[in-house]
Design a protein around this motif. Structure first.
Motif, PDB file in Angstrom:
ATOM      1  N   SER A   1       0.809  -1.162   0.064  1.00 27.34           N
ATOM      2  CA  SER A   1       0.040  -0.145   0.073  1.00 27.34           C
ATOM      3  C   SER A   1       0.884   1.423  -0.063  1.00 27.34           C
ATOM      4  O   SER A   1       0.453   2.222  -0.131  1.00 27.34           O
ATOM      5  CB  SER A   1      -1.033   0.005   1.301  1.00 27.34           C
ATOM      6  OG  SER A   1      -0.285  -0.190   2.524  1.00 27.34           O
ATOM      7  N   GLY A   2       2.194   1.212   0.296  1.00 24.18           N
ATOM      8  CA  GLY A   2       2.930   2.383   0.128  1.00 24.18           C
ATOM      9  C   GLY A   2       3.561   2.811  -1.252  1.00 24.18           C
ATOM     10  O   GLY A   2       3.047   2.054  -2.150  1.00 24.18           O
ATOM     11  N   PHE A   3       4.388   3.889  -1.304  1.00 26.30           N
ATOM     12  CA  PHE A   3       4.780   4.372  -2.258  1.00 26.30           C
ATOM     13  C   PHE A   3       5.599   3.102  -3.487  1.00 26.30           C
ATOM     14  O   PHE A   3       5.474   2.736  -4.379  1.00 26.30           O
ATOM     15  CB  PHE A   3       5.590   5.613  -2.033  1.00 26.30           C
ATOM     16  CG  PHE A   3       6.168   6.310  -3.299  1.00 26.30           C
ATOM     17  CD1 PHE A   3       5.600   6.231  -4.594  1.00 26.30           C
ATOM     18  CD2 PHE A   3       7.603   6.446  -3.056  1.00 26.30           C
ATOM     19  CE1 PHE A   3       6.221   6.816  -5.667  1.00 26.30           C
ATOM     20  CE2 PHE A   3       8.423   7.060  -4.181  1.00 26.30           C
ATOM     21  CZ  PHE A   3       7.681   7.141  -5.531  1.00 26.30           C
ATOM     22  N   THR A   4       6.730   3.057  -2.457  1.00 29.25           N
ATOM     23  CA  THR A   4       7.593   1.919  -3.093  1.00 29.25           C
ATOM     24  C   THR A   4       6.987   0.626  -3.283  1.00 29.25           C
ATOM     25  O   THR A   4       7.117  -0.054  -4.505  1.00 29.25           O
ATOM     26  CB  THR A   4       8.746   1.671  -2.101  1.00 29.25           C
ATOM     27  OG1 THR A   4       9.446   2.793  -1.866  1.00 29.25           O
ATOM     28  CG2 THR A   4       9.871   0.811  -2.898  1.00 29.25           C
TER      29      THR A   4
ATOM     30  N   ARG B   1      -1.579  -4.004   6.416  1.00 32.58           N
ATOM     31  CA  ARG B   1      -2.768  -3.995   7.403  1.00 32.58           C
ATOM     32  C   ARG B   1      -3.860  -3.554   6.979  1.00 32.58           C
ATOM     33  O   ARG B   1      -4.955  -3.611   7.936  1.00 32.58           O
ATOM     34  CB  ARG B   1      -1.882  -3.320   8.516  1.00 32.58           C
ATOM     35  CG  ARG B   1      -1.667  -1.956   8.181  1.00 32.58           C
ATOM     36  CD  ARG B   1      -0.879  -1.140   9.237  1.00 32.58           C
ATOM     37  NE  ARG B   1      -0.687   0.208   8.859  1.00 32.58           N
ATOM     38  CZ  ARG B   1      -0.176   0.974   9.542  1.00 32.58           C
ATOM     39  NH1 ARG B   1      -0.040   0.982  10.838  1.00 32.58           N
ATOM     40  NH2 ARG B   1       0.294   2.260   8.961  1.00 32.58           N
TER      41      ARG B   1
ATOM     42  N   ARG C   1      -6.522   0.212   1.460  1.00 33.25           N
ATOM     43  CA  ARG C   1      -5.547   0.873   0.753  1.00 33.25           C
ATOM     44  C   ARG C   1      -4.822  -0.308  -0.372  1.00 33.25           C
ATOM     45  O   ARG C   1      -4.096   0.059  -1.263  1.00 33.25           O
ATOM     46  CB  ARG C   1      -4.399   1.379   1.651  1.00 33.25           C
ATOM     47  CG  ARG C   1      -4.640   2.689   2.339  1.00 33.25           C
ATOM     48  CD  ARG C   1      -3.806   3.105   3.507  1.00 33.25           C
ATOM     49  NE  ARG C   1      -2.371   3.194   3.356  1.00 33.25           N
ATOM     50  CZ  ARG C   1      -1.723   4.330   2.673  1.00 33.25           C
ATOM     51  NH1 ARG C   1      -2.917   5.207   2.171  1.00 33.25           N
ATOM     52  NH2 ARG C   1      -0.654   4.283   2.427  1.00 33.25           N
TER      53      ARG C   1
ATOM     54  N   THR D   1      13.502  -3.270   0.929  1.00 34.39           N
ATOM     55  CA  THR D   1      13.901  -2.176   0.312  1.00 34.39           C
ATOM     56  C   THR D   1      14.710  -1.355   1.428  1.00 34.39           C
ATOM     57  O   THR D   1      14.556  -0.139   1.468  1.00 34.39           O
ATOM     58  CB  THR D   1      12.980  -1.491  -0.319  1.00 34.39           C
ATOM     59  OG1 THR D   1      12.130  -0.970   0.444  1.00 34.39           O
ATOM     60  CG2 THR D   1      12.583  -2.252  -1.559  1.00 34.39           C
TER      61      THR D   1
ATOM     62  N   ASP E   1      18.200   0.861  -5.163  1.00 38.29           N
ATOM     63  CA  ASP E   1      19.088   1.677  -6.162  1.00 38.29           C
ATOM     64  C   ASP E   1      20.180   1.786  -5.618  1.00 38.29           C
ATOM     65  O   ASP E   1      21.291   2.070  -6.386  1.00 38.29           O
ATOM     66  CB  ASP E   1      18.434   2.917  -6.256  1.00 38.29           C
ATOM     67  CG  ASP E   1      18.106   3.760  -5.243  1.00 38.29           C
ATOM     68  OD1 ASP E   1      17.567   3.556  -4.487  1.00 38.29           O
ATOM     69  OD2 ASP E   1      18.974   4.829  -5.298  1.00 38.29           O
ATOM     70  N   ASP E   2      20.490   1.794  -4.116  1.00 34.69           N
ATOM     71  CA  ASP E   2      21.936   1.955  -3.596  1.00 34.69           C
ATOM     72  C   ASP E   2      22.525   0.685  -3.339  1.00 34.69           C
ATOM     73  O   ASP E   2      23.610   0.364  -3.393  1.00 34.69           O
ATOM     74  CB  ASP E   2      22.180   2.929  -2.689  1.00 34.69           C
ATOM     75  CG  ASP E   2      21.056   2.860  -1.390  1.00 34.69           C
ATOM     76  OD1 ASP E   2      20.244   2.111  -1.656  1.00 34.69           O
ATOM     77  OD2 ASP E   2      21.407   3.315  -0.399  1.00 34.69           O
TER      78      ASP E   2
ATOM     79  N   SER F   1      10.634  10.415  -0.964  1.00 33.48           N
ATOM     80  CA  SER F   1       9.329  10.043  -0.301  1.00 33.48           C
ATOM     81  C   SER F   1       9.364  10.487   1.005  1.00 33.48           C
ATOM     82  O   SER F   1      10.276  10.404   1.713  1.00 33.48           O
ATOM     83  CB  SER F   1       9.068   8.634  -0.676  1.00 33.48           C
ATOM     84  OG  SER F   1       9.667   7.861   0.262  1.00 33.48           O
TER      85      SER F   1
ATOM     86  N   SER G   1      12.439   7.193   7.243  1.00 27.39           N
ATOM     87  CA  SER G   1      13.464   6.325   7.626  1.00 27.39           C
ATOM     88  C   SER G   1      15.007   6.919   7.830  1.00 27.39           C
ATOM     89  O   SER G   1      15.919   6.834   8.796  1.00 27.39           O
ATOM     90  CB  SER G   1      13.747   5.142   6.306  1.00 27.39           C
ATOM     91  OG  SER G   1      12.715   4.489   6.424  1.00 27.39           O
TER      92      SER G   1
END
Ligand SMILES: NC(=O)c1ccc[n+]([C@@H]2O[C@H](COP(=O)([O-])OP(=O)(O)OC[C@H]3O[C@@H](n4cnc5c(N)ncnc54)[C@H](OP(=O)(O)O)[C@@H]3O)[C@@H](O)[C@H]2O)c1
Length: 345
Positions: A9-12, A32, A36, A100, A131-132, A166, A172
């Motif tokens: 449900s999140g962006f990533t 959860r 969403r 991630t 990406d890193d 984001s 984070s």
């Protein structure tokens, strides 16, 4: 191939779901909040979505949600807060685990704590498929392999430009920037004693100011390279922005950077390897839109674990995947990579 996305449900997570659909795989959306999760499935135009509602405090429910999948990609961060139950559930279900994360303390905790449990379950646990995390580790492996004498030091640099972060990343980063920075020195992880310095960015004439940051490679590279020193640095301009974050400020950011900002954003992971004679080789990998790149990387990493297998246990990217083959796949999706000898110093 059925891949669970915890945090779908999140962006990533939603980008990972879209990438799974693009690749012809079946995403199983886990989280959860059913509403969403369904909204993400609708946006990805999935007709008969596989939705599983399971909470982090119910490991059995999470493991059941993963049971009929081939692997789990966890995108629910901050991982220091929410990550570990998902690792435990993937191990309980006997399914490969990837995530991630960019949080160094969490990464090291998972790599050291879950190696034996993952081996006993016969699965691979590969954190930081981002990406890193992946390009940084793989390009370091290829760069060091070009040295003719044993490596004395690897420096990995995150040279992303400011912008396009984001809210989840901000949360984070706010959580980790209060931690002391760590580097690998004399074959041990210790507090950083280096100060700001510069590196040469590919294609740029002026050196870039960089500051110490415990990038994932600081923990993953020593797992596959016999090298006494691994240091991580980030473009100082970006590090200063992250250092200004706290939990309150993070909540004021939009959930996701807009499409134009993402399309204009660039990331670049540089590795500089120096051998015991002072010879230097450097390599880099880069692309546009770090979040879209992370989705491509996470899905390809999951595909490789499932289709090609990997040793059981906690693994650095270069232990799980053939470095040149993986980066060549990424090049086919628009990213670039290169390794070159620089000079003898
Ligand atoms: N290069 C990198 O290092 C890199 C690249 C990409 C992403 N990331 C990391 O990926 C993470 C996600 O970023 P994002 O932008 O996608 O964040 P986001 O949009 O805020 O998504 C967070 C996800 O975590 C879930 N979540 C939060 N608290 C939860 C809880 N208590 N129980 C269960 N699920 C919970 C959310 O579920 P709800 O929808 O139910 O709230 C949501 O699905 C961050 O840690 C970010 O740093 C790192």
């Amino acid at each position: 191939m059925r891949i669970a996305v915890h945090g779908a449900s999140g962006f990533t997570g939603s980008l990972v779901v879209t990438e799974l659909v693009r690749r012809g795989f079946t995403p199983v959306l886990v989280g959860r909040d059913e509403t969403r999760l369904r909204a993400v499935a609708a946006r990805a135009a999935i007709l008969d979505p596989q939705i599983r509602v399971a909470r982090l405090d119910d490991i059995d429910a999470l493991a059941a949600a993963f049971a009929d999948t081939d692997a789990v990609i966890n995108t629910a961060g901050p991982f220091t807060r929410w990550g570990e139950p998902v690792v435990r559930a993937a191990i309980a279900a006997g399914r490969h685990y990837l995530d991630t994360t960019g949080e160094p303390a969490y990464l090291q905790h998972i790599l050291t704590t879950y190696d034996e449990p993952a081996k006993a379950a016969g699965i691979a646990v590969v954190p930081a498929v981002t990406d890193d995390g992946v390009p940084g580790d793989l390009i370091a492996a290829l760069t060091a392999a070009r040295l003719e004498a044993p490596p004395a030091q690897i420096v990995i640099a995150d040279l992303r430009r400011p912008g396009a972060a984001s809210r989840g990343t901000a949360r984070s980063m706010a959580a980790i920037m209060v931690d002391e920075q760590i580097e690998y020195r004399d074959r041990a992880w210790v507090s950083v004693h280096e100060s700001d310095t510069t590196v040469h960015e590919p294609g740029e004439a002026t050196p870039v100011a960089v500051s110490p940051l415990a990038l994932p490679g600081v923990y993953t590279i020593p797992r596959h390279l016999d090298v006494p020193v691994v240091r991580g640095v980030m473009r100082t301009e970006v590090g200063v922005l992250f250092a200004a974050l706290n939990a309150e400020v993070a909540e004021t950011l939009p959930e996701a950077p807009d499409a134009a900002e993402r399309a204009a954003s660039r990331w670049c992971m540089l590795a500089e390897a120096t051998d015991v004679n002072g010879a230097r080789v450097r390599g880099w990998a880069g692309g546009v839109d770090a979040y879209a790149s992370t989705a491509v990387i996470a899905v390809e990493a999951a595909r490789r674990l499932v289709a090609e297998g990997a040793p059981a246990g906690t693994l650095a990217p270069a232990q799980a995947f053939d470095a040149a083959s993986f980066l060549t796949y990424l090049a086919g999706t628009g990213m670039t990579w290169q390794v070159e000898e620089v000079a003898t110093v």
